[in-house]
Enzyme design. Structure first.
Site, PDB file in Angstrom:
ATOM      1  N   ARG A 217      66.170  46.076  10.996  1.00 52.11           N
ATOM      2  CA  ARG A 217      66.018  47.403  10.395  1.00 52.11           C
ATOM      3  C   ARG A 217      67.339  47.773   9.742  1.00 52.11           C
ATOM      4  NH1 ARG A 217      61.170  46.945  10.391  1.00 52.11           N
ATOM      5  NH2 ARG A 217      59.698  48.192  11.598  1.00 52.11           N
ATOM      6  N   HIS A 265      62.051  45.108   1.621  1.00 54.87           N
ATOM      7  CA  HIS A 265      61.271  45.135   2.871  1.00 54.87           C
ATOM      8  C   HIS A 265      59.905  44.470   2.674  1.00 54.87           C
ATOM      9  CE1 HIS A 265      60.957  47.374   6.934  1.00 54.87           C
ATOM     10  NE2 HIS A 265      60.158  46.320   6.927  1.00 54.87           N
TER      11      HIS A 265
HETATM   12  C1  GLV Z   1      57.551  45.929   9.181  1.00 56.68           C
HETATM   13  O1  GLV Z   1      58.718  46.030   9.126  1.00 56.68           O
HETATM   14  C2  GLV Z   1      56.770  46.124  10.383  1.00 56.68           C
HETATM   15  O2  GLV Z   1      57.322  46.672  11.349  1.00 56.68           O
HETATM   16  O3  GLV Z   1      55.610  45.719  10.406  1.00 56.68           O
END
Ligand code: GLV
Length: 302
Positions: A217, A265
């Site tokens: 993260r 992401h």
């Molecule tokens: C993505 O980062 C998730 O947590 O699925």
């Protein structure tokens, strides 16, 4: 006893057909709720703002692997994170790609390619590189196995006691773990203990010229510590799939620095059918009174 679907419209047709095939009722969004007392579970990324509307709510299902984005839930409401082989395989693929990119100097070659600069750097065997995986949950273990099969010397660091295909360092051995990690992969969940863990101290404990691969993260990483470590040569390059905030603001130095490659992401995106199958398994467990699949320990944070 019904599940309220509060996820993306694109997933809905798949959930509708899989729930129908199982004879499991599905409420298609908050607007379709006629009897709030009949809502037993909610599948979402972010839950509806007012959960007190649902007096018989027993579970919230995160349609993803992470749960750090979720607010505290009312007492008695369990949290389940989606367990899906597809999510794990997708993140594994991103980690393997990013590790190979740093191992094979792709940040430098991408910059050279734009300049039309035909200049080679020494090529090294994977077996000469030590990869360290911070966070040996399901995805970490999968990534470790794949990277080991490519020849890297892989080790992991885990808070829980684990055995597996690669050596595992305990959290108390983090210094020794970092000192042997030429390529550091972060796959940790975000918890109060792991927030900011990729900081000046940890980056300086890596071997000189190490690479950073980050799919945890954004809030794990102190970007200014990364910048200082890059400028100093302590870190040679970084591949980041997560930033804080997301999206990473336009004009942020990490977009422009050729030593850093940011992807938006995209490590994984929960497959609609896998998400629905997990939600169906949660509904079955709620009916049968058996342990919920993917049950999160909120005190631990994962
Ligand atoms: C993505 O980062 C998730 O947590 O699925």
């Amino acid at each position: 006893m019904s599940l309220l679907f509060h996820s993306t419209a694109a997933r809905l047709p798949v959930w509708r057909s899989l729930f129908a095939a199982d004879g499991e009722p599905l409420i298609e969004g908050e607007d379709a709720v006629t009897d709030p007392a009949g809502v037993t579970a909610i599948a979402c990324w972010v839950p509806p703002a007012d959960l007190s509307r649902y007096p018989n709510l027993r579970a919230v299902i995160s349609v993803g692997a992470g749960v750090d984005h979720l607010p505290p839930l009312p007492d008695g409401v369990a949290l389940s994170r989606t367990l899906a082989p597809g999510i794990e395989a997708m993140v594994r693929d991103w980690v393997v790609m990013a590790t190979l990119m740093l191992h094979r100097d792709m940040p430098a070659y991408l910059e050279q390619a734009r300049a039309g600069d035909w200049c080679s750097h020494p090529v090294r065997l994977a077996s000469s590189r030590r990869v360290g995986i911070l966070g040996m949950g399901r995805i970490g273990a999968l990534a470790a196995e794949s990277l080991q099969s490519l020849g890297f010397e892989v080790a992991g660091l885990s808070r829980s006691e684990r055995t597996g295909a690669v050596p595992i360092f305990a959290a108390s051995q983090i210094d020794a773990f970092l000192a042997r990690s030429d390529l550091l992969v972060c796959l940790l969940p975000l918890t109060p203990e792991t927030r900011g863990i990729l900081n000046a101290k940890t980056l300086s404990a890596l071997p000189r010229g190490a690479g950073l691969i980050h799919a945890g993260r954004g809030a794990h990483l102190d970007p200014e510590a990364l910048r200082a470590a890059l400028d100093d040569g302590q870190i040679s390059a970084a591949m980041l799939d997560v930033t804080d905030p997301e999206p990473l603001p336009q004009g942020h130095w990490m977009w422009r620095d050729p030593r850093v490659i940011v992807t938006p992401h995209v490590g994984a995106n929960t497959d609609a059918a896998e998400g629905a199958r997990h939600a169906l398994a949660v509904m079955r467990a709620l009916r049968d009174g058996t342990p919920l699949p993917g049950l999160v320990d909120r005190a631990r944070g994962y």
